[in-house]
Design a protein around this motif. Structure first.
Motif, short mmCIF file in Angstrom:
data_model
loop_
_atom_site.label_atom_id
_atom_site.label_comp_id
_atom_site.label_asym_id
_atom_site.label_seq_id
_atom_site.Cartn_x
_atom_site.Cartn_y
_atom_site.Cartn_z
N GLY A 159 74.22 22.22 25.52
CA GLY A 159 75.18 23.24 26.14
C GLY A 159 76.72 22.81 26.14
O GLY A 159 77.29 23.54 26.60
N GLU A 160 76.84 21.99 25.21
CA GLU A 160 78.54 21.58 24.85
C GLU A 160 79.02 22.66 24.10
O GLU A 160 78.36 23.41 23.25
CB GLU A 160 78.56 20.36 24.10
CG GLU A 160 78.16 19.02 24.88
CD GLU A 160 79.18 18.82 26.04
OE1 GLU A 160 80.55 18.88 25.68
OE2 GLU A 160 79.00 18.50 27.14
N PRO A 161 80.47 23.08 24.41
CA PRO A 161 80.99 24.13 23.78
C PRO A 161 80.82 23.81 21.99
O PRO A 161 80.97 22.63 21.63
CB PRO A 161 82.45 24.26 24.02
CG PRO A 161 82.38 23.35 25.33
CD PRO A 161 81.40 22.49 25.38
N VAL A 162 80.75 24.72 21.00
CA VAL A 162 80.53 24.58 19.43
C VAL A 162 81.78 25.36 19.14
O VAL A 162 81.91 26.43 19.34
CB VAL A 162 79.35 24.94 19.27
CG1 VAL A 162 79.31 24.99 17.52
CG2 VAL A 162 78.20 24.19 19.70
N ASP A 163 82.33 24.77 18.24
CA ASP A 163 83.51 25.30 17.37
C ASP A 163 82.87 26.22 16.29
O ASP A 163 82.63 25.73 15.40
CB ASP A 163 84.54 24.23 16.74
CG ASP A 163 85.72 24.73 16.02
OD1 ASP A 163 85.86 26.09 16.10
OD2 ASP A 163 86.34 24.00 15.31
N ALA A 173 64.79 28.42 15.90
CA ALA A 173 63.70 28.06 16.79
C ALA A 173 64.28 27.55 18.39
O ALA A 173 63.83 27.65 19.34
CB ALA A 173 62.71 26.92 16.30
N THR A 174 65.45 26.91 18.06
CA THR A 174 66.08 26.28 19.53
C THR A 174 66.85 27.44 20.20
O THR A 174 66.99 27.46 21.34
CB THR A 174 67.29 25.24 18.95
OG1 THR A 174 66.76 24.58 18.10
CG2 THR A 174 67.48 24.24 20.04
N GLY A 175 67.14 28.54 19.34
CA GLY A 175 67.87 29.55 20.09
C GLY A 175 69.38 29.87 20.23
O GLY A 175 69.98 30.06 21.32
N GLY A 176 69.86 29.35 19.09
CA GLY A 176 71.32 29.62 18.92
C GLY A 176 72.00 28.36 18.10
O GLY A 176 71.45 27.62 17.30
N VAL A 177 73.42 28.39 18.35
CA VAL A 177 74.32 27.36 17.68
C VAL A 177 73.86 25.98 18.22
O VAL A 177 73.52 25.79 19.29
CB VAL A 177 75.72 27.90 17.60
CG1 VAL A 177 75.95 28.99 17.01
CG2 VAL A 177 76.43 27.69 19.07
N LEU A 178 74.23 25.14 17.02
CA LEU A 178 73.92 23.72 17.58
C LEU A 178 75.21 22.93 17.09
O LEU A 178 75.78 23.19 16.29
CB LEU A 178 72.91 23.17 16.60
CG LEU A 178 71.38 23.97 16.77
CD1 LEU A 178 70.56 23.41 15.74
CD2 LEU A 178 70.80 23.26 18.20
N CYS A 179 75.53 22.14 17.88
CA CYS A 179 76.40 21.04 17.69
C CYS A 179 76.11 19.96 16.67
O CYS A 179 74.87 19.73 16.47
CB CYS A 179 76.81 20.20 19.09
SG CYS A 179 76.07 19.06 19.64
N PRO A 180 77.07 19.38 16.11
CA PRO A 180 76.83 18.42 14.89
C PRO A 180 75.92 17.34 15.69
O PRO A 180 75.05 16.68 14.76
CB PRO A 180 78.27 17.77 14.82
CG PRO A 180 79.04 18.77 15.03
CD PRO A 180 78.70 19.54 16.22
N VAL A 181 76.06 16.72 16.86
CA VAL A 181 75.13 15.65 17.43
C VAL A 181 73.82 16.36 17.34
O VAL A 181 72.88 15.23 17.07
CB VAL A 181 75.56 15.69 18.80
CG1 VAL A 181 74.89 14.38 19.35
CG2 VAL A 181 77.21 14.98 18.66
N CYS A 182 73.55 17.24 17.89
CA CYS A 182 72.24 18.08 18.09
C CYS A 182 71.35 18.50 16.79
O CYS A 182 70.24 18.57 16.64
CB CYS A 182 71.98 19.00 19.00
SG CYS A 182 72.55 18.46 20.70
N ARG A 183 72.24 18.84 15.67
CA ARG A 183 71.92 19.33 14.66
C ARG A 183 70.64 18.71 14.01
O ARG A 183 69.62 19.06 13.73
CB ARG A 183 72.65 19.70 13.65
CG ARG A 183 72.23 20.43 12.57
CD ARG A 183 73.11 20.71 11.31
NE ARG A 183 72.45 21.08 10.05
CZ ARG A 183 72.78 22.09 9.30
NH1 ARG A 183 74.23 22.54 9.51
NH2 ARG A 183 72.26 22.48 8.28
N PRO A 184 70.67 17.30 13.62
CA PRO A 184 69.56 16.71 13.04
C PRO A 184 68.41 16.67 13.99
O PRO A 184 68.70 16.42 15.03
CB PRO A 184 70.30 15.16 12.87
CG PRO A 184 71.80 15.30 13.10
CD PRO A 184 72.02 16.54 13.95
#
Ligand SMILES: [Zn+2]
Length: 247
Positions: A159-163, A173-184
């Motif tokens: 839920g954090e803003p993503v640049d 599958a997750t349903g949208g953009v991912l921040c660098p922390v959550c991507r792996p």
């Protein structure tokens, strides 16, 4: 039980018995319904074109208790889309809209906004220059209306803003953009250019900006692949009409 009157788009018909058919209808007021149309295949059918595929009709439905099929007692044609009869690409796009309405929605779960979006999209499929954008807008309307719209500015996982000014990770599958922390560790992640995310945002927005955005061949392909992959994920399979759309 009292009869129900509704506007309906005919999304599927199956012949049954000698002279009847079962119609699947995406109705404005009642959602998706399947109903028996007695005599619907007769030359002098009581429905008089009201059950033509992809037409809009004014229908009256007699609900049946328990497991029995509802009974269609009237289907008066209201709107036919002439472009679907003379343009094969428009017809295939129409089949795709019918497939999404049939397979993405539940029985007796009304979505009037989706009905209106489908009707407007079908009406304008003859315009080849905007057809792809209209189909994309309809796909996004389905995702939004049914609660599957991908997040485009906040991480779909935390839920954090993503640049999104540069290339960004997108979890199908997750349903949208991912921040660098959550991507792996996330499954089915693709990297999308910023312009693809921006184009999806514009295509999903009200107003008329979607007509104006630059969509070169490669970026259009990227958008179609992305939205199509989200649709496939929600459906659990690739849409059957896809090969006909040339996606
Ligand atoms: Zn995150």
């Amino acid at each position: 039980m009292p009869a129900n009157r509704s506007l309906a788009i005919v999304v599927r018909t199956v012949d049954v018995f000698e002279t009847s058919l079962v119609a699947t209808l995406f109705t404005r007021e009642l959602g998706k319904v399947s109903a028996l149309a007695k005599g619907g295949r007769r030359l002098k059918s009581p429905f008089q074109g009201g059950l033509d595929l992809l037409g809009v009709s004014d229908i009256v439905l007699l609900p049946k208790a328990s497991e029995a099929l509802d009974l269609l007692t009237e289907a008066a044609p209201l709107e036919r889309f002439a472009c679907l009869r003379r343009d094969l690409a428009a017809l295939y796009a129409g089949y795709y809209i019918a497939e999404l309405l049939t397979d993405l929605t539940d029985y007796h779960d009304p979505h009037p906004k989706l009905f209106d979006a489908a009707r407007i999209t079908l009406r304008h499929l003859g315009d080849a220059s905007l057809r792809t954008r209209r189909v994309l807008r309809f796909e996004l309307a389905c995702l939004r209306e049914l609660g599957h719209m991908p997040t485009l500015d906040r991480c779909a996982h935390c839920g954090e803003p993503v640049d999104v000014r540069e290339a960004v990770a997108f979890g199908l599958a997750t349903g949208g953009v991912l921040c660098p922390v959550c991507r792996p560790g996330q499954p089915h992640v693709v990297t999308l250019p910023a312009r693809t995310i921006e184009a999806v945002r514009v295509l999903a927005s009200p107003g008329s900006d979607w007509r104006e955005i630059e969509l070169a061949g490669s970026s259009l392909a990227s958008i179609r692949q992305t939205v199509g992959a989200v649709i496939s994920h929600v459906l659990g399979h690739r849409p059957r009409v896809w090969p006909l759309l040339g996606v």
